[in-house]
Design a protein around this motif. Structure first.
Motif, PDB file in Angstrom:
ATOM      1  N   CYS A 147       0.816  -1.225   0.000  1.00  0.00           N
ATOM      2  CA  CYS A 147       0.000   0.000   0.000  1.00  0.00           C
ATOM      3  C   CYS A 147       0.849   1.274   0.000  1.00  0.00           C
ATOM      4  N   GLY A 148       2.167   1.115   0.020  1.00  0.00           N
ATOM      5  CA  GLY A 148       3.043   2.272  -0.128  1.00  0.00           C
ATOM      6  C   GLY A 148       3.578   2.875   1.149  1.00  0.00           C
ATOM      7  N   TRP A 149       3.413   2.182   2.278  1.00  0.00           N
ATOM      8  CA  TRP A 149       3.951   2.698   3.538  1.00  0.00           C
ATOM      9  C   TRP A 149       5.448   2.398   3.591  1.00  0.00           C
ATOM     10  N   ARG A 150       6.248   3.419   3.855  1.00  0.00           N
ATOM     11  CA  ARG A 150       7.703   3.276   3.999  1.00  0.00           C
ATOM     12  C   ARG A 150       8.165   3.980   5.275  1.00  0.00           C
ATOM     13  N   ASN A 151       9.308   3.540   5.767  1.00  0.00           N
ATOM     14  CA  ASN A 151       9.902   4.171   6.956  1.00  0.00           C
ATOM     15  C   ASN A 151       8.869   4.319   8.077  1.00  0.00           C
ATOM     16  N   TYR A 152       8.075   3.283   8.261  1.00  0.00           N
ATOM     17  CA  TYR A 152       7.015   3.295   9.271  1.00  0.00           C
ATOM     18  C   TYR A 152       7.633   2.989  10.628  1.00  0.00           C
ATOM     19  N   SER A 153       7.403   3.880  11.573  1.00  0.00           N
ATOM     20  CA  SER A 153       7.933   3.719  12.924  1.00  0.00           C
ATOM     21  C   SER A 153       6.851   4.018  13.945  1.00  0.00           C
ATOM     22  N   LEU A 154       6.934   3.334  15.082  1.00  0.00           N
ATOM     23  CA  LEU A 154       6.080   3.626  16.231  1.00  0.00           C
ATOM     24  C   LEU A 154       6.991   3.938  17.409  1.00  0.00           C
ATOM     25  N   PHE A 155       6.635   4.982  18.135  1.00  0.00           N
ATOM     26  CA  PHE A 155       7.395   5.415  19.313  1.00  0.00           C
ATOM     27  C   PHE A 155       6.437   5.430  20.497  1.00  0.00           C
ATOM     28  N   LEU A 156       6.945   5.148  21.681  1.00  0.00           N
ATOM     29  CA  LEU A 156       6.095   5.012  22.859  1.00  0.00           C
ATOM     30  C   LEU A 156       6.588   5.890  24.000  1.00  0.00           C
ATOM     31  N   ARG A 157       5.652   6.546  24.669  1.00  0.00           N
ATOM     32  CA  ARG A 157       5.933   7.223  25.936  1.00  0.00           C
ATOM     33  C   ARG A 157       5.379   6.297  27.024  1.00  0.00           C
ATOM     34  N   PRO A 158       6.247   5.520  27.675  1.00  0.00           N
ATOM     35  CA  PRO A 158       5.801   4.491  28.618  1.00  0.00           C
ATOM     36  C   PRO A 158       4.977   4.998  29.799  1.00  0.00           C
ATOM     37  N   GLY A 159       5.190   6.204  30.236  1.00  0.00           N
ATOM     38  CA  GLY A 159       4.500   6.710  31.413  1.00  0.00           C
ATOM     39  C   GLY A 159       2.992   6.757  31.277  1.00  0.00           C
ATOM     40  N   ASP A 160       2.493   7.039  30.071  1.00  0.00           N
ATOM     41  CA  ASP A 160       1.046   7.165  29.907  1.00  0.00           C
ATOM     42  C   ASP A 160       0.483   6.437  28.693  1.00  0.00           C
ATOM     43  N   GLY A 161       1.325   5.707  27.971  1.00  0.00           N
ATOM     44  CA  GLY A 161       0.839   4.913  26.852  1.00  0.00           C
ATOM     45  C   GLY A 161       0.641   5.682  25.560  1.00  0.00           C
ATOM     46  N   LEU A 162       1.196   6.889  25.473  1.00  0.00           N
ATOM     47  CA  LEU A 162       1.085   7.649  24.234  1.00  0.00           C
ATOM     48  C   LEU A 162       1.973   7.017  23.169  1.00  0.00           C
ATOM     49  N   VAL A 163       1.381   6.710  22.022  1.00  0.00           N
ATOM     50  CA  VAL A 163       2.104   6.146  20.883  1.00  0.00           C
ATOM     51  C   VAL A 163       2.150   7.215  19.797  1.00  0.00           C
ATOM     52  N   VAL A 164       3.336   7.426  19.262  1.00  0.00           N
ATOM     53  CA  VAL A 164       3.515   8.327  18.129  1.00  0.00           C
ATOM     54  C   VAL A 164       3.916   7.462  16.944  1.00  0.00           C
ATOM     55  N   GLY A 165       3.145   7.550  15.877  1.00  0.00           N
ATOM     56  CA  GLY A 165       3.443   6.805  14.665  1.00  0.00           C
ATOM     57  C   GLY A 165       3.902   7.748  13.565  1.00  0.00           C
ATOM     58  N   TYR A 166       4.749   7.234  12.695  1.00  0.00           N
ATOM     59  CA  TYR A 166       5.259   8.026  11.583  1.00  0.00           C
ATOM     60  C   TYR A 166       5.468   7.103  10.398  1.00  0.00           C
ATOM     61  N   PHE A 167       5.071   7.561   9.203  1.00  0.00           N
ATOM     62  CA  PHE A 167       5.413   6.831   7.992  1.00  0.00           C
ATOM     63  C   PHE A 167       5.517   7.792   6.820  1.00  0.00           C
ATOM     64  N   GLU A 168       6.133   7.305   5.780  1.00  0.00           N
ATOM     65  CA  GLU A 168       6.284   8.063   4.550  1.00  0.00           C
ATOM     66  C   GLU A 168       5.654   7.269   3.417  1.00  0.00           C
ATOM     67  N   SER A 169       5.204   7.992   2.391  1.00  0.00           N
ATOM     68  CA  SER A 169       4.600   7.372   1.222  1.00  0.00           C
ATOM     69  C   SER A 169       4.623   8.367   0.076  1.00  0.00           C
ATOM     70  N   ASP A 170       4.504   7.872  -1.146  1.00  0.00           N
ATOM     71  CA  ASP A 170       4.384   8.794  -2.276  1.00  0.00           C
ATOM     72  C   ASP A 170       3.121   9.640  -2.133  1.00  0.00           C
ATOM     73  N   ASP A 171       2.070   9.053  -1.568  1.00  0.00           N
ATOM     74  CA  ASP A 171       0.798   9.747  -1.341  1.00  0.00           C
ATOM     75  C   ASP A 171       0.193   9.184  -0.051  1.00  0.00           C
ATOM     76  N   VAL A 172       0.368   9.906   1.046  1.00  0.00           N
ATOM     77  CA  VAL A 172      -0.069   9.444   2.362  1.00  0.00           C
ATOM     78  C   VAL A 172      -1.562   9.131   2.380  1.00  0.00           C
ATOM     79  N   ASP A 173      -2.377  10.008   1.819  1.00  0.00           N
ATOM     80  CA  ASP A 173      -3.826   9.770   1.834  1.00  0.00           C
ATOM     81  C   ASP A 173      -4.185   8.490   1.084  1.00  0.00           C
ATOM     82  N   ALA A 174      -3.573   8.286  -0.064  1.00  0.00           N
ATOM     83  CA  ALA A 174      -3.843   7.082  -0.855  1.00  0.00           C
ATOM     84  C   ALA A 174      -3.347   5.832  -0.116  1.00  0.00           C
ATOM     85  N   ALA A 175      -2.196   5.928   0.545  1.00  0.00           N
ATOM     86  CA  ALA A 175      -1.647   4.792   1.286  1.00  0.00           C
ATOM     87  C   ALA A 175      -2.558   4.405   2.449  1.00  0.00           C
ATOM     88  N   GLN A 176      -3.103   5.402   3.140  1.00  0.00           N
ATOM     89  CA  GLN A 176      -4.022   5.108   4.240  1.00  0.00           C
ATOM     90  C   GLN A 176      -5.318   4.506   3.710  1.00  0.00           C
TER      91      GLN A 176
END
Length: 134
Positions: free
Chosen positions: A67-96
């Motif tokens: 689906c075109g997702w590249r460099n997909y990463s998930l980051f976590l703040r353990p204290g409260d469970g906040l997850v930050v996600g990041y990815f790259e794509s030629d077209d983010v909307d189309a990839a989602q």
């Protein structure tokens, strides 16, 4: 008759929010190629949640790539469970959109729902990009 200070502050806040929304939607730093989002995991389920991600289903990994997702990463703040996600794509909307159509994604999201704070902790909150230094 004049407006109350509370009404003035509220109107000022609305004006500032509108200006911010306009700025974020028109900044030249916006990118159709990068996406950052937030999720919120139950703090008492973090170990299990992270463990599951050590063994992401191969068919899910393949679907993300297809689906075109590249460099997909998930980051976590353990204290409260906040997850930050990041990815790259030629077209983010189309990839989602493409991932939303994947049957394996439907199954994966159903499995992951148990970890997220409800009602919407598992619905990714997209963060607008306003600065980029290549």
């Amino acid at each position: 008759m004049t407006d109350s200070p509370t009404a003035d502050a509220s109107a000022s806040g609305t004006t500032k929010q509108a200006a911010l929304t306009e700025l974020l939607s028109t900044t030249s730093a916006r990118s159709p190629h990068r996406c950052c989002f937030l999720l919120h995991v139950h703090p008492d389920r973090l170990t299990d949640y992270v463990e599951v991600h050590q063994h992401v289903w191969e068919e899910m990994r393949q679907a993300l790539t297809r689906c075109g997702w590249r460099n997909y990463s998930l980051f976590l703040r353990p204290g409260d469970g906040l997850v930050v996600g990041y990815f790259e794509s030629d077209d983010v909307d189309a990839a989602q959109a493409a991932m939303n159509d994947e049957e394996v994604n439907t199954r994966w999201q159903a499995e992951m729902a148990q970890y997220f704070v409800q009602p919407d902790g598992g619905t990714n909150e997209i963060l607008p990009q306003y600065f980029y230094l290549p």
